[in-house]
Design an enzyme around this catalytic site. Structure first.
Site, PDB file in Angstrom:
ATOM      1  N   ALA A  68       0.835  -1.200   0.000  1.00  0.00           N
ATOM      2  CA  ALA A  68       0.000   0.000   0.000  1.00  0.00           C
ATOM      3  C   ALA A  68       0.867   1.245   0.000  1.00  0.00           C
ATOM      4  O   ALA A  68       2.035   1.208   0.385  1.00  0.00           O
ATOM      5  CB  ALA A  68      -0.921   0.006   1.223  1.00  0.00           C
ATOM      6  N   ASP A  69       0.274   2.326  -0.443  1.00  0.00           N
ATOM      7  CA  ASP A  69       0.912   3.630  -0.368  1.00  0.00           C
ATOM      8  C   ASP A  69      -0.176   4.674  -0.186  1.00  0.00           C
ATOM      9  O   ASP A  69      -1.254   4.569  -0.786  1.00  0.00           O
ATOM     10  CB  ASP A  69       1.719   3.934  -1.628  1.00  0.00           C
ATOM     11  CG  ASP A  69       2.586   5.164  -1.439  1.00  0.00           C
ATOM     12  OD1 ASP A  69       3.551   5.085  -0.648  1.00  0.00           O
ATOM     13  OD2 ASP A  69       2.287   6.209  -2.045  1.00  0.00           O
ATOM     14  N   THR A  70       0.098   5.665   0.648  1.00  0.00           N
ATOM     15  CA  THR A  70      -0.870   6.724   0.938  1.00  0.00           C
ATOM     16  C   THR A  70      -0.244   8.068   0.633  1.00  0.00           C
ATOM     17  O   THR A  70       0.906   8.319   1.001  1.00  0.00           O
ATOM     18  CB  THR A  70      -1.290   6.681   2.429  1.00  0.00           C
ATOM     19  OG1 THR A  70      -1.830   5.389   2.718  1.00  0.00           O
ATOM     20  CG2 THR A  70      -2.316   7.751   2.751  1.00  0.00           C
TER      21      THR A  70
END
Length: 188
Positions: A68-70
């Protein structure tokens, strides 16, 4: 049932995944670049990076890998993690009194397929004084957080006046959607 591997050192992502009462292990490869093409639309950046992270792994047949990446986006510009106090203060100054959005890209990868999706949440801050911004940055040192803030910390308690979307997405993982997608692929 597949064993779950979380490819993230983020204590927030680990906490959120633990909140689903799932057993998982953490496995992080060093040196994965979190860069992206400059012409990529801002909302597509986190999913691009989540896919890049997943591409660095060889997923065993009995497992599912979560990457994931935010990112925080304001004025169609990605605000990543600040390099220092000055940059953190500048970022929070831009967010002060305005609405921005947070996008998390997630990839669930097995040995034979990948499910990828993004989640978007709008967040509005009240006007923050320079003293409040400086206090937060000096006290909480948000240098590992996109947009220089953690919504679950002091700045979120005193500054966020509205949110439209998943609170947990802003923390770093849209866990309700992750849970549903894990069910669909037979991981739980």
């Amino acid at each position: 049932m597949k064993r779950i591997i979380l490819a993230s050192n983020s204590p927030r992502r680990q906490e959120l995944l633990r909140g689903l009462d799932l057993n998982f292990t953490v496995e992080v490869h060093k040196g994965i670049k979190e860069s992206f093409p400059t012409d990529l639309p801002a909302d597509e950046v986190p999913l691009f990076i989540a896919r890049e992270k997943a591409a660095d792994y060889q997923v065993p047949d009995d497992a599912v890998l979560i990457t994931a990446d935010t990112v925080v986006i304001i004025d169609n510009e990605v605000l990543g993690k600040p390099k220092d106090e000055a940059e953190a203060c500048r970022m929070l100054g831009r967010l002060s009194g305005r609405t921005h959005h947070v996008v998390t890209g997630v990839c669930l990868t097995t040995s034979d397929r990948q499910v990828a999706f993004s989640s978007k949440t709008n967040v509005t801050f009240r006007e923050l004084s320079p003293a409040e911004i400086q206090y937060y940055v000096k006290t909480y040192k948000p240098f590992d957080k996109a947009g220089a803030y953690g919504i679950q910390e002091w700045i979120g308690h005193i500054g966020v006046i509205s949110i439209n979307g998943s609170f947990f997405n802003v923390m770093g993982l849209p866990v309700a959607r992750v849970y549903e997608e894990l069910k669909k692929i037979g991981a739980i």
